[in-house]
Design a protein around this motif. Structure first.
Motif, mmCIF file in Angstrom:
data_model
loop_
_atom_site.group_PDB
_atom_site.id
_atom_site.type_symbol
_atom_site.label_atom_id
_atom_site.label_comp_id
_atom_site.label_asym_id
_atom_site.label_seq_id
_atom_site.Cartn_x
_atom_site.Cartn_y
_atom_site.Cartn_z
ATOM 1 N N PRO A 188 -5.453 5.981 7.730
ATOM 2 C CA PRO A 188 -6.497 6.607 6.897
ATOM 3 C C PRO A 188 -7.735 6.921 7.733
ATOM 4 O O PRO A 188 -7.896 6.415 8.849
ATOM 5 C CB PRO A 188 -6.801 5.522 5.855
ATOM 6 N N ASP A 189 -8.610 7.732 7.198
ATOM 7 C CA ASP A 189 -9.869 8.020 7.894
ATOM 8 C C ASP A 189 -10.658 6.730 8.055
ATOM 9 O O ASP A 189 -10.709 5.888 7.152
ATOM 10 C CB ASP A 189 -10.691 9.036 7.104
ATOM 11 N N CYS A 190 -11.238 6.555 9.211
ATOM 12 C CA CYS A 190 -11.974 5.322 9.483
ATOM 13 C C CYS A 190 -12.995 5.587 10.576
ATOM 14 O O CYS A 190 -13.010 6.642 11.211
ATOM 15 C CB CYS A 190 -11.023 4.202 9.902
ATOM 16 N N ASP A 191 -13.854 4.595 10.789
ATOM 17 C CA ASP A 191 -14.819 4.668 11.879
ATOM 18 C C ASP A 191 -14.296 4.011 13.141
ATOM 19 O O ASP A 191 -14.713 4.348 14.248
ATOM 20 C CB ASP A 191 -16.126 3.988 11.465
ATOM 21 N N ALA A 192 -13.387 3.044 12.955
ATOM 22 C CA ALA A 192 -12.800 2.352 14.107
ATOM 23 C C ALA A 192 -11.428 1.824 13.735
ATOM 24 O O ALA A 192 -11.183 1.431 12.584
ATOM 25 C CB ALA A 192 -13.691 1.199 14.566
ATOM 26 N N TYR A 193 -10.558 1.845 14.703
ATOM 27 C CA TYR A 193 -9.195 1.320 14.545
ATOM 28 C C TYR A 193 -8.991 0.211 15.568
ATOM 29 O O TYR A 193 -9.197 0.424 16.772
ATOM 30 C CB TYR A 193 -8.164 2.432 14.729
ATOM 31 N N ILE A 194 -8.617 -0.977 15.090
ATOM 32 C CA ILE A 194 -8.342 -2.133 15.952
ATOM 33 C C ILE A 194 -6.845 -2.390 15.920
ATOM 34 O O ILE A 194 -6.299 -2.822 14.899
ATOM 35 C CB ILE A 194 -9.098 -3.396 15.472
ATOM 36 N N GLY A 195 -6.164 -2.131 17.026
ATOM 37 C CA GLY A 195 -4.720 -2.313 17.088
ATOM 38 C C GLY A 195 -4.347 -3.455 18.009
ATOM 39 O O GLY A 195 -4.739 -3.470 19.181
ATOM 40 N N ILE A 196 -3.602 -4.420 17.494
ATOM 41 C CA ILE A 196 -3.131 -5.503 18.354
ATOM 42 C C ILE A 196 -2.230 -4.906 19.430
ATOM 43 O O ILE A 196 -1.544 -3.895 19.201
ATOM 44 C CB ILE A 196 -2.398 -6.584 17.534
ATOM 45 N N SER A 197 -2.250 -5.493 20.608
ATOM 46 C CA SER A 197 -1.545 -4.909 21.749
ATOM 47 C C SER A 197 -0.089 -4.619 21.425
ATOM 48 O O SER A 197 0.609 -5.422 20.809
ATOM 49 C CB SER A 197 -1.632 -5.844 22.957
ATOM 50 N N GLY A 198 0.358 -3.439 21.824
ATOM 51 C CA GLY A 198 1.722 -2.999 21.578
ATOM 52 C C GLY A 198 1.853 -2.102 20.371
ATOM 53 O O GLY A 198 2.809 -1.323 20.270
ATOM 54 N N SER A 199 0.917 -2.192 19.435
ATOM 55 C CA SER A 199 1.090 -1.478 18.166
ATOM 56 C C SER A 199 0.265 -0.203 18.044
ATOM 57 O O SER A 199 0.474 0.563 17.105
ATOM 58 C CB SER A 199 0.704 -2.403 16.999
ATOM 59 N N GLY A 200 -0.656 0.032 18.987
ATOM 60 C CA GLY A 200 -1.682 1.000 18.655
ATOM 61 C C GLY A 200 -1.783 2.296 19.424
ATOM 62 O O GLY A 200 -2.710 3.071 19.169
ATOM 63 N N LEU A 201 -0.884 2.587 20.343
ATOM 64 C CA LEU A 201 -1.094 3.750 21.205
ATOM 65 C C LEU A 201 -1.210 5.053 20.416
ATOM 66 O O LEU A 201 -2.164 5.818 20.586
ATOM 67 C CB LEU A 201 0.033 3.858 22.234
ATOM 68 N N HIS A 202 -0.245 5.334 19.556
ATOM 69 C CA HIS A 202 -0.248 6.608 18.832
ATOM 70 C C HIS A 202 -1.385 6.665 17.817
ATOM 71 O O HIS A 202 -2.091 7.678 17.706
ATOM 72 C CB HIS A 202 1.097 6.818 18.138
ATOM 73 N N ALA A 203 -1.586 5.570 17.093
ATOM 74 C CA ALA A 203 -2.674 5.544 16.103
ATOM 75 C C ALA A 203 -4.030 5.618 16.799
ATOM 76 O O ALA A 203 -4.970 6.226 16.273
ATOM 77 C CB ALA A 203 -2.575 4.285 15.248
ATOM 78 N N GLY A 204 -4.125 4.996 17.968
ATOM 79 C CA GLY A 204 -5.377 5.053 18.714
ATOM 80 C C GLY A 204 -5.747 6.475 19.099
ATOM 81 O O GLY A 204 -6.916 6.875 19.022
ATOM 82 N N LYS A 205 -4.752 7.245 19.511
ATOM 83 C CA LYS A 205 -5.002 8.650 19.864
ATOM 84 C C LYS A 205 -5.454 9.444 18.641
ATOM 85 O O LYS A 205 -6.373 10.266 18.722
ATOM 86 C CB LYS A 205 -3.743 9.265 20.468
ATOM 87 N N VAL A 206 -4.801 9.187 17.498
ATOM 88 C CA VAL A 206 -5.179 9.879 16.264
ATOM 89 C C VAL A 206 -6.605 9.510 15.870
ATOM 90 O O VAL A 206 -7.414 10.368 15.509
ATOM 91 C CB VAL A 206 -4.194 9.534 15.123
ATOM 92 N N ALA A 207 -6.918 8.216 15.940
ATOM 93 C CA ALA A 207 -8.256 7.752 15.569
ATOM 94 C C ALA A 207 -9.318 8.430 16.428
ATOM 95 O O ALA A 207 -10.329 8.934 15.912
ATOM 96 C CB ALA A 207 -8.326 6.232 15.700
#
Length: 393
Positions: A96-115
Motif C-alpha cells: 500500500p502507499d506509505c511513507d516508509a517500508y521496513i523489510g526484514i532481510s530477504g523479504s524486501g528487495l522488490h517491495a523496496g524498489k516499489v516503495a
C-alpha cells in the motif's frame, strides 16, 4: 507517518507492529505466519487483524516437507529460494502507499524498489550478522566439530546483499552486527543501530535463585550457532560441589551426538516452555549463559536482566550494546571455554558481586525504554530514509 513492515514469522516485528499501531504509524504488516497464528498475535498484541496480511503457502510447504523422511536440506534450500522470490514479489504487488517500508532481510528487495519509486524510504532490517559473515563463521564451526554443513544458497546471499545496496538505510540491533556489515563492504554511514526492547510487564522477578546450588540457565535453541560445545566444555571444567545447568529450549538434532560425547552430567533439559514461563527460569537462575558465535541481539539477555539475572555472554550476542562488562554481567571471548568456566567460577564464588550485578540489571533494563523506545528509534530512521529518497528525486 505511514509505515509498512514485512517479516517472515514473529521475530521482533510483531512487537514493533504493536507499538507502531499504538503510535498511529502502522499501515500494514506482511508475514508468512499461518492465519491462525496471525489471529493469535492480533488478539494478544492488540494489532487489528485487518492490518496483518499473511502468505503461508511456501512456508507451509517447507514445514510439511521437513516432516517427511526423504526431505533433504538441499531440497529445502532450493525451496527457500523459490519462497523468497515469490514472497518478495507478492509484497511488492500488494504494497500500500506509505511513507516508509521496513523489510526484514530477504523479504524486501522488490517491495523496496516499489516503495522508493513512490517516494517512500526503504529500510532493510537485519536481525543477525551480515549473511555472508554468518555463512562463513557457521561453516568454520561445522568443520571444526566435524558436522555436515549446508551452506546458505548463493542466491540468498546475493539477494540480501542486493537489498543492502538498494536500501535507503539498514537497521541492525547491535554494534556487533554493524561491524559485520562494514567488514563486508557496507558504508558505515548507511547503518543505524537500534537495539531491541523488552516488556517489563511480561518479564520481572517472580522467584529467587536457590541457596543450595549454583544454577546457570540457557534459553534458546541448543545449537552450534549458540556455542553449545564451548558451554558444555566450560560447564564440565567448572569445579563446583553443587552445580546445575538448566537448558530451556529445543535441542538441535545435528548436535545430539556431540552433546553426548562431551557429557551432560548436572545438565537438565526442560525443552520448550510457554513464553509466560520463561521468566520463572530466569528468576531462579544465578546467571544466564549465552556463548553464541553468531547472533544479532539475543532478546533473552534483556529478558534475563529484567528478571534480575546477571548475564554471561560473548560479544557475538550483541551484549556490548546491551550492558557493561563487570557491571550487569560478564562478556567473554567467543569460542573460549576457559574464559566461560572462569566467569562461572567468579559469579559462583562472589555473592556480593552476584547481588550487585542483579541490582544493576534491574536498573539498567529500565533505561532501555522497552519496545516503545525501539519503535521510536525505528520511526526516526523511517523519517530519515524518506528524506533521503526525496532528496534524490
Amino acid at each position: 507517518m505511514k509505515i509498512v513492515q514485512s517479516t517472515w514469522v514473529r521475530y521482533h516485528h510483531i512487537d514493533l507492529a504493536r507499538e507502531l499501531h499504538e503510535m498511529g504509524h502502522l499501515e500494514r504488516i506482511f508475514t508468512s505466519l499461518p492465519w491462525w497464528k496471525a489471529d493469535k498475535e492480533s488478539r494478544e498484541q492488540h494489532v487489528p487483524r485487518g492490518l496483518i496480511t499473511c502468505n503461508f503457502l511456501m512456508e507451509g510447504v517447507r514445514r510439511m516437507g521437513g516432516k517427511l523422511p526423504f526431505y533433504s536440506k538441499g531440497t529445502d534450500a532450493k525451496l527457500a529460494v523459490i519462497h523468497t522470490k515469490n514472497y518478495s514479489k507478492w509484497i511488492a504487488r500488494n504494497l500500500p502507499d506509505c511513507d516508509a517500508y521496513i523489510g526484514i532481510s530477504g523479504s524486501g528487495l522488490h517491495a523496496g524498489k516499489v516503495a522508493k519509486s513512490r517516494g517512500a524510504g526503504y529500510i532493510m532490517d537485519r536481525g543477525s550478522s551480515q549473511i555472508r559473515h554468518a555463512d562463513r563463521i557457521l561453516r568454520e564451526e561445522h568443520l571444526k566439530w566435524n558436522l555436515p554443513w549446508n551452506p546458505v544458497h548463493p542466491w540468498l546471499i546475493e539477494n540480501e546483499e542486493a537489498e543492502a545496496n538498494e536500501a535507503s538505510l539498514i537497521t541492525v540491533p547491535s554494534h556487533f552486527v554493524k561491524q559485520t556489515f562494514i567488514h563486508q563492504g557496507t558504508a558505515p554511514e548507511k547503518i543505524r543501530v537500534v537495539p531491541y526492547g523488552v516488556s517489563l510487564q511480561e518479564f520481572h522477578p517472580v522467584q529467587t535463585p536457590p541457596d543450595n546450588c549454583f544454577r546457570l540457565v540457557f534459553v534458546g535453541q541448543f545449537s552450534l550457532r549458540k556455542g553449545v560445545p564451548y558451554l558444555l566444555e566450560a560447564f564440565k571444567a567448572f569445579n563446583h560441589p553443587n552445580k546445575e545447568l538448566v537448558v530451556v529450549g529445543n535441542v538441535s538434532d545435528e548436535i545430539r551426538p556431540l552433546i553426548n560425547s562431551i557429557g551432560t552430567e548436572h545438565v537438565k533439559f526442560v525443552g520448550i516452555v510457554p513464553r509466560a514461563e520463561v521468566k520463572r527460569y530466569l528468576s531462579t537462575a544465578h546467571a544466564l549463559v549465552l556463548p553464541s558465535i553468531e547472533e544479532g541481539l539475543a532478546l533473552v539477555q534483556a529478558q534475563a536482566m529484567a528478571c534480575g539475572c546477571p548475564v554471561i555472554a560473548t560479544p557475538n550476542t550483541g551484549s556490548e550494546t546491551l550492558f557493561s562488562n563487570e557491571k550487569e554481567g560478564l562478556i567473554v571471548e567467543a569460542r573460549n571455554p576457559k574464559a566461560l568456566a572462569a566467569a562461572f567460577t567468579r559469579i559462583a564464588d562472589d555473592l556480593d558481586l552476584r547481588n550487585e550485578m542483579s541490582m544493576a540489571c534491574l536498573e539498567r533494563v529500565k533505561m532501555l525504554g522497552g519496545w516503545r523506545r525501539y519503535a521510536e528509534g525505528m520511526v526516526a530512521v523511517a523519517r530519515e530514509a524518506k528524506a533521503l529518497v526525496l532528496s534524490t528525486q
